[in-house]
Design a protein around this motif. Structure first.
Motif: not given
Length: 270
Positions: A201-204, A207-217
């Motif tokens: 879900f988060f890998l998708e 690069g989309k410029g969202l506040p969760w685009s660089d989330v670390h799992l």
């Protein structure tokens, strides 16, 4: 100084346990940590042995009155100070309804804070009301505790949309920095499948410029552990209650992984 809101609008996912024990682990590693309890249930405060009936200022007074954070902090362990909560905080949303700028009160109080801290953690209520908005407006980062069951991602879209709106309108520094799996049953297929689904879900969003685009799992999993459930009733962190338990080992590992993540981010930014 990383400022981190620990939140999930679902209850019972390990949010308060993470706020308390992550803060305690960082403090034991030599960091100066401030923990702000924004949940009217005051579970983080109780978890660390604070008496909710004690006559002293709480986060309710902080949000509705003229006092500053320095008047609310209480030291509960070496390196760990807490701004305790109170059931009165449940009335704050009604009392603040007509207040201009009610969503940024905590941001302003935190900016004026004179304590020298390495980390600020905020334990948020399991809702997306004014209290949680105050936390999101005040911090730079969000840590999302996620329970690995089939409803884990249910309602996540609403939380992410709220984060996006706050980042757009109130706090352009805000990002969903990390996701940590709590109450993890090692060896079960369901837990592994949910972990994989969350990663996909988060890998998708990369690069989309969202506040969760660089989330670390986070690779650290907080295993289901009875000692973690028992510790709050003794008013102790897991490190005081059961220092050799799996719960203590997991939160110690999470604190190391989180500190490494922020260190690498500072290097990258520099």
């Amino acid at each position: 100084m990383p400022t981190i809101a620990i939140l999930n609008q679902k209850g019972g996912v390990g949010k308060t346990s993470t706020a308390v024990n992550l803060g305690a682990a960082l403090a034991r590693a030599g960091q100066r940590v401030g923990l702000i309890d924004l949940d009217p249930q005051a579970h983080a405060s109780l978890h660390l042995g604070l008496d909710p009936t004690q006559e002293r200022p709480t986060t309710y007074d902080l949000l509705t009155g003229d006092i500053e954070l320095e008047e609310v902090w209480q030291e509960v362990a070496p390196g760990l100070i807490v701004a305790g909560s109170h059931i009165d905080l449940a009335a704050a949303e009604v009392e603040l309804a007509g207040v201009v700028g009610r969503e940024v009160i905590l941001r302003d109080k935190l900016a004026a804070n004179q304590e020298r801290l390495d980390y600020v953690l905020i334990d948020c209520p399991p809702s997306l009301g004014v209290l949680t908005l105050n936390a999101m407006a005040a911090v730079g980062d969000i840590l999302l505790p996620l329970q690995p069951h089939f409803l884990a991602l249910h309602g996540l879209s609403k939380l992410l949309e709220t984060i996006r709106l706050v980042a757009t309108r109130l706090n352009n520094r805000l990002r969903l920095t990390g996701v940590v799996l709590c109450l993890f049953d090692t060896g079960t297929r369901l837990a592994s499948e949910v972990a994989a689904d969350a990663e996909t879900f988060f890998l998708e969003a990369r690069g989309k410029g969202l506040p969760w685009s660089d989330v670390h799992l986070f690779q650290t999993r907080i295993r289901r552990n009875i000692r973690l459930a028992e510790a709050p009733s003794f008013g102790q962190s897991i490190f005081d209650y059961a220092p050799t338990s799996n719960g203590a080992a997991d939160y110690r590992a999470l604190s190391i992984e989180l500190a490494d993540h922020f260190t690498k981010r500072r290097w990258t930014a520099a």
